[in-house]
Write a protein that holds these residues in place. Structure first.
Motif, mmCIF file in Angstrom:
data_model
loop_
_atom_site.group_PDB
_atom_site.id
_atom_site.type_symbol
_atom_site.label_atom_id
_atom_site.label_comp_id
_atom_site.label_asym_id
_atom_site.label_seq_id
_atom_site.Cartn_x
_atom_site.Cartn_y
_atom_site.Cartn_z
ATOM 1 N N TRP A 91 13.898 26.642 -53.732
ATOM 2 C CA TRP A 91 14.918 27.691 -53.663
ATOM 3 C C TRP A 91 16.175 27.295 -54.422
ATOM 4 O O TRP A 91 16.842 28.152 -55.028
ATOM 5 C CB TRP A 91 15.235 28.023 -52.209
ATOM 6 C CG TRP A 91 14.144 28.795 -51.535
ATOM 7 C CD1 TRP A 91 13.307 28.363 -50.541
ATOM 8 C CD2 TRP A 91 13.734 30.133 -51.839
ATOM 9 N NE1 TRP A 91 12.410 29.341 -50.199
ATOM 10 C CE2 TRP A 91 12.639 30.440 -50.976
ATOM 11 C CE3 TRP A 91 14.163 31.096 -52.749
ATOM 12 C CZ2 TRP A 91 12.003 31.677 -51.018
ATOM 13 C CZ3 TRP A 91 13.527 32.332 -52.775
ATOM 14 C CH2 TRP A 91 12.474 32.604 -51.912
ATOM 15 N N ASN A 92 16.516 26.012 -54.414
ATOM 16 C CA ASN A 92 17.663 25.555 -55.214
ATOM 17 C C ASN A 92 17.418 25.808 -56.700
ATOM 18 O O ASN A 92 18.311 26.254 -57.430
ATOM 19 C CB ASN A 92 17.918 24.065 -54.979
ATOM 20 C CG ASN A 92 18.664 23.802 -53.696
ATOM 21 O OD1 ASN A 92 19.299 24.693 -53.142
ATOM 22 N ND2 ASN A 92 18.597 22.577 -53.204
ATOM 23 N N LYS A 93 16.193 25.500 -57.141
ATOM 24 C CA LYS A 93 15.860 25.687 -58.553
ATOM 25 C C LYS A 93 15.805 27.168 -58.905
ATOM 26 O O LYS A 93 16.248 27.579 -59.985
ATOM 27 C CB LYS A 93 14.500 25.032 -58.820
ATOM 28 C CG LYS A 93 14.139 24.855 -60.276
ATOM 29 C CD LYS A 93 14.960 23.762 -60.902
ATOM 30 C CE LYS A 93 14.556 23.506 -62.334
ATOM 31 N NZ LYS A 93 13.274 22.786 -62.436
ATOM 32 N N LEU A 94 15.260 27.973 -57.994
ATOM 33 C CA LEU A 94 15.115 29.400 -58.266
ATOM 34 C C LEU A 94 16.471 30.103 -58.323
ATOM 35 O O LEU A 94 16.670 31.031 -59.120
ATOM 36 C CB LEU A 94 14.237 30.048 -57.189
ATOM 37 C CG LEU A 94 13.783 31.482 -57.463
ATOM 38 C CD1 LEU A 94 12.879 31.525 -58.689
ATOM 39 C CD2 LEU A 94 13.047 32.049 -56.255
ATOM 40 N N THR A 95 17.399 29.667 -57.481
ATOM 41 C CA THR A 95 18.723 30.310 -57.433
ATOM 42 C C THR A 95 19.726 29.671 -58.383
ATOM 43 O O THR A 95 20.850 30.178 -58.504
ATOM 44 C CB THR A 95 19.295 30.254 -56.009
ATOM 45 O OG1 THR A 95 19.369 28.884 -55.571
ATOM 46 C CG2 THR A 95 18.414 31.032 -55.038
ATOM 47 N N GLY A 112 21.152 22.241 -43.825
ATOM 48 C CA GLY A 112 20.041 23.116 -43.460
ATOM 49 C C GLY A 112 18.732 22.370 -43.350
ATOM 50 O O GLY A 112 17.901 22.675 -42.493
ATOM 51 N N LEU A 113 18.530 21.344 -44.212
ATOM 52 C CA LEU A 113 17.298 20.553 -44.170
ATOM 53 C C LEU A 113 17.209 19.754 -42.883
ATOM 54 O O LEU A 113 16.152 19.672 -42.248
ATOM 55 C CB LEU A 113 17.248 19.615 -45.381
ATOM 56 C CG LEU A 113 15.974 18.787 -45.564
ATOM 57 C CD1 LEU A 113 14.780 19.702 -45.776
ATOM 58 C CD2 LEU A 113 16.129 17.828 -46.746
ATOM 59 N N VAL A 114 18.331 19.166 -42.460
ATOM 60 C CA VAL A 114 18.353 18.338 -41.246
ATOM 61 C C VAL A 114 18.111 19.198 -39.991
ATOM 62 O O VAL A 114 17.355 18.813 -39.096
ATOM 63 C CB VAL A 114 19.702 17.601 -41.124
ATOM 64 C CG1 VAL A 114 19.822 16.930 -39.752
ATOM 65 C CG2 VAL A 114 19.816 16.555 -42.232
ATOM 66 N N TYR A 115 18.748 20.376 -39.940
ATOM 67 C CA TYR A 115 18.665 21.202 -38.742
ATOM 68 C C TYR A 115 17.609 22.289 -38.838
ATOM 69 O O TYR A 115 17.526 23.151 -37.948
ATOM 70 C CB TYR A 115 20.036 21.811 -38.439
ATOM 71 C CG TYR A 115 21.042 20.767 -37.983
ATOM 72 C CD1 TYR A 115 21.054 20.323 -36.664
ATOM 73 C CD2 TYR A 115 21.955 20.216 -38.870
ATOM 74 C CE1 TYR A 115 21.958 19.365 -36.248
ATOM 75 C CE2 TYR A 115 22.869 19.242 -38.470
ATOM 76 C CZ TYR A 115 22.854 18.833 -37.153
ATOM 77 O OH TYR A 115 23.756 17.865 -36.742
ATOM 78 N N GLY A 116 16.828 22.262 -39.899
ATOM 79 C CA GLY A 116 15.692 23.177 -39.982
ATOM 80 C C GLY A 116 16.032 24.611 -40.284
ATOM 81 O O GLY A 116 15.248 25.532 -39.972
ATOM 82 N N PHE A 117 17.199 24.878 -40.898
ATOM 83 C CA PHE A 117 17.562 26.228 -41.263
ATOM 84 C C PHE A 117 16.805 26.663 -42.525
ATOM 85 O O PHE A 117 16.437 25.836 -43.349
ATOM 86 C CB PHE A 117 19.064 26.352 -41.508
ATOM 87 C CG PHE A 117 19.903 26.060 -40.296
ATOM 88 C CD1 PHE A 117 19.427 26.374 -39.022
ATOM 89 C CD2 PHE A 117 21.138 25.467 -40.416
ATOM 90 C CE1 PHE A 117 20.200 26.103 -37.900
ATOM 91 C CE2 PHE A 117 21.912 25.184 -39.296
ATOM 92 C CZ PHE A 117 21.432 25.499 -38.035
ATOM 93 N N SER A 118 16.626 27.960 -42.667
ATOM 94 C CA SER A 118 15.966 28.476 -43.858
ATOM 95 C C SER A 118 16.818 28.223 -45.082
ATOM 96 O O SER A 118 18.043 28.379 -45.033
ATOM 97 C CB SER A 118 15.710 29.980 -43.702
ATOM 98 O OG SER A 118 15.259 30.534 -44.929
ATOM 99 N N PRO A 119 16.219 27.840 -46.221
ATOM 100 C CA PRO A 119 16.994 27.627 -47.454
ATOM 101 C C PRO A 119 17.756 28.865 -47.887
ATOM 102 O O PRO A 119 18.760 28.785 -48.593
ATOM 103 C CB PRO A 119 15.930 27.238 -48.480
ATOM 104 C CG PRO A 119 14.789 26.720 -47.675
ATOM 105 C CD PRO A 119 14.806 27.502 -46.406
ATOM 106 N N LEU A 120 17.259 30.057 -47.521
ATOM 107 C CA LEU A 120 17.931 31.294 -47.878
ATOM 108 C C LEU A 120 19.083 31.593 -46.933
ATOM 109 O O LEU A 120 19.896 32.444 -47.214
ATOM 110 C CB LEU A 120 16.936 32.466 -47.887
ATOM 111 C CG LEU A 120 15.823 32.386 -48.937
ATOM 112 C CD1 LEU A 120 14.882 33.550 -48.790
ATOM 113 C CD2 LEU A 120 16.425 32.383 -50.331
#
Length: 323
Positions: free
Chosen positions: A261-265, A315-323
């Motif tokens: 998602w980082n690459k796509l956005t 977000g990665l640590v707490y499991g949030f959606s990348p979006l």
């Protein structure tokens, strides 16, 4: 035109400085193995696309701010407004430039950076070490049906080292352990060498030694490209393919989806950076000189980059959606 030309000029200046520093650093490898001065130039040249990709959003922000600020200080924007062109049309023109730059950034990251990074890593390894280096020394686990595969190392020429294959029955009992010294792809199948197979039954455990054998479904060759590459420089398609593969095998794919998602956005950050530069085009030309615009641009660019990195890791640590 002004936005694109200013951004490209600023980009070339930063890339030249970055490349010169990288070239100077590469000379420390001269004399190691067969690495010579010409190799330092070639290695630095191969890493330029990656460096351009890294500095692209920041350079666009700085270039746009300086370009639009120059138009403002020369009262060209005043003339444009006096001709009946609204601010919304000016912003639309800026967004057209953003679209062109975003397309270039996407093509750079999708098709050029992954290729040149592999070439640079392999060239450095061959010239300094005399052979492809182990580009992945972290233990890698993959799944192939009822086979769980542990790979100790992967080199830049896609040779697998210390491959352990654990084969389970349908009732989840361990039946066979296959230990191979290495594996390489011959264009059709994976060839395992130095194999010891341990067969486990209810009555006894026995082993056999095989010099080499074929294993067609050991690992998707395209996935090897993903594994041995830096996440930041993988293609969008490669990240999507590997993330989907991990999900299908019930493996943790969070960091790969985040990178996807980082690459796509990433191209959309170009539009964001250019939008941030628009207010400076209509600020007072007396109150805003080139020096102040440069400092404000640097501050905004650094703040944007840091906040983006922190929010992604949070977000990665707490499991949030990348979006």
């Amino acid at each position: 035109k002004t936005v694109i030309s200013s951004a490209l000029m600023f980009m070339l200046i930063i890339l030249a400085l970055n490349g010169f520093i990288s070239l100077a650093d590469s000379f420390k490898y001269v004399g190691r193995g067969t690495f010579e001065s010409i190799d330092a130039f070639y290695y630095t040249f191969l890493t330029l696309p990656r460096r351009l990709y890294q500095i692209f959003p920041f350079s666009v922000l700085m270039g746009a701010m300086m370009g639009l600020g120059t138009l403002n200080s020369h009262h060209e924007l005043v003339a444009i407004r006096a001709a009946g062109i609204s601010i919304s049309r000016v912003i639309f023109s800026v967004m057209k430039a953003a679209f062109i730059l975003a397309c270039f950034l996407f093509l750079l990251g999708e098709y050029i950076v992954p290729v040149t990074e592999k070439m640079a890593a392999n060239h450095w390894a061959v010239q300094t070490l005399g052979a492809p280096s182990a580009v992945s020394e972290d233990v890698i686990w993959v799944r192939d049906a009822n086979n769980f595969i542990k790979i100790q190392t992967i080199t830049s020429d896609k040779t697998l080292g210390k491959v352990n294959i654990y084969t389970f029955s349908e009732d989840k009992k361990l039946n066979i352990i296959t230990l191979a010294e290495q594996a390489h792809y011959d264009g059709k199948d994976w060839i395992l060498k130095g194999i010891e197979q341990i067969f486990i039954t209810e009555k006894k455990v026995h082993s056999t030694y095989i010099e080499q054998a074929r294993w067609p479904t050991l690992l998707d060759l395209e996935l090897v490209d993903v594994i041995i590459s830096n996440l930041e420089y993988l293609s969008v398609s490669g990240l999507y393919r590997y993330s989907s593969y991990l999900d299908a095998n019930n493996l943790d794919s969070s960091q790969y989806w985040l990178a996807f998602w980082n690459k796509l956005t990433q191209p959309f950050t170009i539009a964001a950076m250019l939008l941030l530069s628009v207010p400076f085009a209509f600020s007072s030309s007396r109150a805003s000189n080139a020096g102040s615009r440069l400092m404000i641009g640097i501050f905004i660019g650094i703040a944007f980059t840091i906040s983006n990195k922190i929010s992604a890791q949070f977000g990665l640590v707490y499991g949030f959606s990348p979006l």
